[in-house]
Scaffold this motif. Structure first.
Motif, PDB file in Angstrom:
ATOM      1  N   GLU A  20       0.833  -1.210   0.000  1.00 11.34           N
ATOM      2  CA  GLU A  20       0.000   0.000   0.000  1.00 11.34           C
ATOM      3  C   GLU A  20       0.864   1.256   0.000  1.00 11.34           C
ATOM      4  OE1 GLU A  20      -4.166   1.637   1.819  1.00 11.34           O
ATOM      5  OE2 GLU A  20      -3.401  -0.291   2.500  1.00 11.34           O
ATOM      6  N   ASP A  36       0.977   4.203  -2.844  1.00 13.42           N
ATOM      7  CA  ASP A  36       0.903   5.636  -2.549  1.00 13.42           C
ATOM      8  C   ASP A  36       2.048   6.396  -3.229  1.00 13.42           C
ATOM      9  OD1 ASP A  36      -1.359   5.298  -0.978  1.00 13.42           O
ATOM     10  OD2 ASP A  36      -0.242   5.303   0.918  1.00 13.42           O
ATOM     11  N   LEU A  56      -3.109  -1.631  -5.022  1.00 16.36           N
ATOM     12  CA  LEU A  56      -4.186  -1.424  -4.053  1.00 16.36           C
ATOM     13  C   LEU A  56      -5.238  -2.527  -4.156  1.00 16.36           C
ATOM     14  CD1 LEU A  56      -4.570   2.442  -4.246  1.00 16.36           C
ATOM     15  CD2 LEU A  56      -3.728   1.108  -2.293  1.00 16.36           C
ATOM     16  N   ASP A  60      -6.301  -5.017  -1.245  1.00 14.75           N
ATOM     17  CA  ASP A  60      -7.721  -5.111  -0.909  1.00 14.75           C
ATOM     18  C   ASP A  60      -8.188  -6.571  -0.927  1.00 14.75           C
ATOM     19  OD1 ASP A  60      -9.917  -3.399  -0.148  1.00 14.75           O
ATOM     20  OD2 ASP A  60     -10.875  -3.970  -2.037  1.00 14.75           O
ATOM     21  N   SER A  91      -6.834  -8.424   2.157  1.00 20.26           N
ATOM     22  CA  SER A  91      -7.219  -7.890   3.456  1.00 20.26           C
ATOM     23  C   SER A  91      -8.490  -8.541   3.996  1.00 20.26           C
ATOM     24  CB  SER A  91      -7.440  -6.383   3.351  1.00 20.26           C
ATOM     25  OG  SER A  91      -7.804  -5.859   4.597  1.00 20.26           O
ATOM     26  N   SER A 147     -11.292  -1.156   4.180  1.00 24.44           N
ATOM     27  CA  SER A 147     -10.647   0.117   4.465  1.00 24.44           C
ATOM     28  C   SER A 147     -11.289   1.199   3.602  1.00 24.44           C
ATOM     29  CB  SER A 147      -9.152   0.025   4.167  1.00 24.44           C
ATOM     30  OG  SER A 147      -8.584   1.319   4.120  1.00 24.44           O
ATOM     31  N   THR A 197     -10.308   4.261   3.456  1.00 20.42           N
ATOM     32  CA  THR A 197      -9.206   5.009   2.842  1.00 20.42           C
ATOM     33  C   THR A 197      -8.733   4.320   1.569  1.00 20.42           C
ATOM     34  OG1 THR A 197      -8.508   5.788   5.016  1.00 20.42           O
ATOM     35  CG2 THR A 197      -6.904   5.966   3.239  1.00 20.42           C
ATOM     36  N   ARG A 198      -8.541   3.009   1.641  1.00 19.74           N
ATOM     37  CA  ARG A 198      -8.100   2.258   0.463  1.00 19.74           C
ATOM     38  C   ARG A 198      -9.167   2.303  -0.625  1.00 19.74           C
ATOM     39  NH1 ARG A 198      -8.022  -2.892   2.039  1.00 19.74           N
ATOM     40  NH2 ARG A 198      -6.419  -2.363   3.547  1.00 19.74           N
ATOM     41  N   LYS A 216      -8.913   5.578  -2.344  1.00 22.72           N
ATOM     42  CA  LYS A 216      -7.745   5.635  -3.231  1.00 22.72           C
ATOM     43  C   LYS A 216      -8.029   4.888  -4.530  1.00 22.72           C
ATOM     44  CE  LYS A 216      -4.349   5.600   0.528  1.00 22.72           C
ATOM     45  NZ  LYS A 216      -3.286   4.773   1.145  1.00 22.72           N
TER      46      LYS A 216
END
Length: 140
Positions: A77, A81, A110, A114, A117, A121, A123-124, A127
């Motif tokens: 991640e 970024d 990402l 994902d 995970s 998230s 936030t993810r 993004k």
């Protein structure tokens, strides 16, 4: 039990250092100091993620799979970024060539994170949505 705790502490310190670097990069970008922002991006690749940015950008699909299999989701991640912010800096510099590749690779990473995970998230998700939007209407 101790090694897991040390590993978690290491990862947390790495994430904190990276977050500070990203904030500095974004601040420099917003001020228009793109050369310093680019230099800090390169430093982040090398010092935080311990990767050569030139090599990793040229990876083929098999090399990416192998690379991703050896990294934690947090590292992937962070790399996403960096690729994203590097692409944005490149656009701001008036050099759109290669931007699409950087943003697409960030999006792919990402999505890998994902999929791996166990938790959602926001936030993810944001993004991923932002990158999909940028790439769908891209002129680069």
């Amino acid at each position: 039990m101790r090694p897991a705790m040390y590993e978690r502490d290491y990862i947390m310190r790495m994430i904190e250092a990276f977050a500070k670097m990203i904030a500095d990069i974004i601040g420099l970008r917003e001020k228009g100091d793109l050369d310093k922002a680019k230099a800090l991006v390169e430093e982040a690749y090398e010092t935080v993620l311990k990767v050569n940015s030139g090599e990793i950008k040229e990876f083929d699909e098999d090399q990416w799979k192998q690379f991703c299999s050896k990294r934690t989701p947090a590292e992937l991640e962070m790399l996403a970024d960096l690729l994203k912010v590097e692409g944005e800096i490149q656009m701001d510099s008036g050099k759109p060539e290669g931007v699409c590749k950087l943003l697409f690779k960030a999006l792919e990473l990402l999505r890998v994170v994902d999929a791996q995970s166990d938790t959602f998230s926001v936030t993810r998700f944001d993004k991923i949505s932002e990158l999909e939007q940028k790439l769908s209407g891209s002129n680069y």
